[in-house]
Design an enzyme around this catalytic site. Sequence first.
Site, PDB file in Angstrom:
ATOM      1  N   SER A  49       0.919  -1.330  -0.176  1.00  0.00           N
ATOM      2  CA  SER A  49      -0.171   0.176   0.243  1.00  0.00           C
ATOM      3  C   SER A  49       0.973   1.382  -0.137  1.00  0.00           C
ATOM      4  O   SER A  49       0.383   2.318  -0.489  1.00  0.00           O
ATOM      5  CB  SER A  49      -1.079   0.121   1.072  1.00  0.00           C
ATOM      6  OG  SER A  49      -2.465  -0.637   1.020  1.00  0.00           O
ATOM      7  N   LYS A  52      -0.471   3.911  -2.863  1.00  0.00           N
ATOM      8  CA  LYS A  52      -0.718   4.856  -2.731  1.00  0.00           C
ATOM      9  C   LYS A  52      -0.572   5.955  -2.729  1.00  0.00           C
ATOM     10  O   LYS A  52      -1.113   7.372  -3.001  1.00  0.00           O
ATOM     11  CB  LYS A  52      -2.238   4.356  -1.007  1.00  0.00           C
ATOM     12  CG  LYS A  52      -2.900   3.599  -1.575  1.00  0.00           C
ATOM     13  CD  LYS A  52      -3.661   2.840  -0.335  1.00  0.00           C
ATOM     14  CE  LYS A  52      -4.901   2.102  -0.389  1.00  0.00           C
ATOM     15  NZ  LYS A  52      -4.320   0.689  -0.367  1.00  0.00           N
ATOM     16  N   SER A 113      -6.347   3.314   4.489  1.00  0.00           N
ATOM     17  CA  SER A 113      -5.455   2.658   3.190  1.00  0.00           C
ATOM     18  C   SER A 113      -6.557   2.335   3.069  1.00  0.00           C
ATOM     19  O   SER A 113      -5.847   0.675   2.499  1.00  0.00           O
ATOM     20  CB  SER A 113      -4.410   2.390   4.065  1.00  0.00           C
ATOM     21  OG  SER A 113      -3.411   1.502   2.485  1.00  0.00           O
TER      22      SER A 113
END
Length: 435
Positions: A49, A52, A113
């Site tokens: 993640s 992101k 997230s």
Amino acid sequence: MFFSLFTGFNRAEAEAALNVNADGAILIDAETGKVLYEKDADSVLGIASMTKMMSEYIFLEAIKNGDVKWDQEYSVSELVYKISQNRALSNVPLRADGKYTVQELYEAMVIYSANAATIALAEVIAGSETNFVKMMNDKAAELGLKDYKFVNSTGLNNKDYQGQHPQGTEASDENVMSARSVAGLALHLITDFPDVLTTASTPKKNFREGTDDEIKMENWNWMLPSLVYGYEGMDGLKTGTTDFAGYCFAGTALRDGKRYITVVQNAKDSNGNGSYKARFDETRRMMDYAFSNFSLEEIIPKNYQVKGNKTLPVLKGKEDKVKIHTESAINLVVAAGEKENYQPVLVLDKDKINKNGELTAPVKKGDKVGYLTIESKTGDKLSFVNDEGQKSIQVDVIAAEDVEKSNWFVLMMRGIGGFFGDLWSGVSSTVKGWF
């Protein structure tokens, strides 16, 4: 305890003692991007993640350009609904018939997230996640990053999309980057859009507060000061965890006006086991090392004159030379005792001087005649995560005064003087030859 561990060490010894337990790691100064520590920083590894951060960058750029509005509403697509219902993944559940503001989705992405919220924003910006992934790879190239491949907007394993992963990618594909590129992306994000830290440093927030869909979001960055592994000054940036990538974290902290960025990929504890705690422990070690051992120092002062090059000769001027100096100072984050390891390097502009190294009058005070940079006396190359960092150790060298052009009569007399001087020199040499 950590500070005393490194007191008296030279930098190489300190780095060897640090030895971060991760497959890839890097520590940089957030002002210039100067690399202060690295371990296998060019190995291309999973990022989960931390992906992101690129989605955040593109989103905030779209907001800045007016392409997207904070209060803009989004209607949930089939893919986003399907992903949002998978609570095994980090998500805020979204209703199939629901409408959500861009701001709600952004906060869910940055704080919690939330994967489906991220895909939703990709659809808002690019129409589809497939189009958005192309934007991600194009933006990485534009930012000068190296060693990267984006296959989705979230950092999920493509197989988690259950056959609905972005077109042009495979179910087995993963997002990958080197630690150096992750740090470069983080630096661009907080430099170009510093307000991201306001959201990234939010420890807790309720999604859809006051509605039946309310859900508590706790920031996955447990190093925020009020959370379980709280660290003074920590205010970002992005965690990431998958089986493929392991436990990852791009962190940033600010103390006394000094900010550092760290990255760990597949962090492990002393027993070789990956965990949330391991990634925060290894980050803490790098941050402690940075705040205890480095400081911002003036390496070259403003108006500095290089020894042996304090002036340049001037052709056709009222004066035959002009003083030159640096227009500004060079400041650099260095380890204790490292300041004296740098030396100035003067580079003159070949378009401003003739083959004899002379400027031609008139010369105006402030005219750029070249630049000055620094290099290590030991021959070690200064390392930065981006080209902008290299520019931070380069300052213009300028004329310190005016030199007017001589009038035609003075130039003529100089010419005559030069002619007879050369003539006399020739005669003198001939006469000496007789004896």
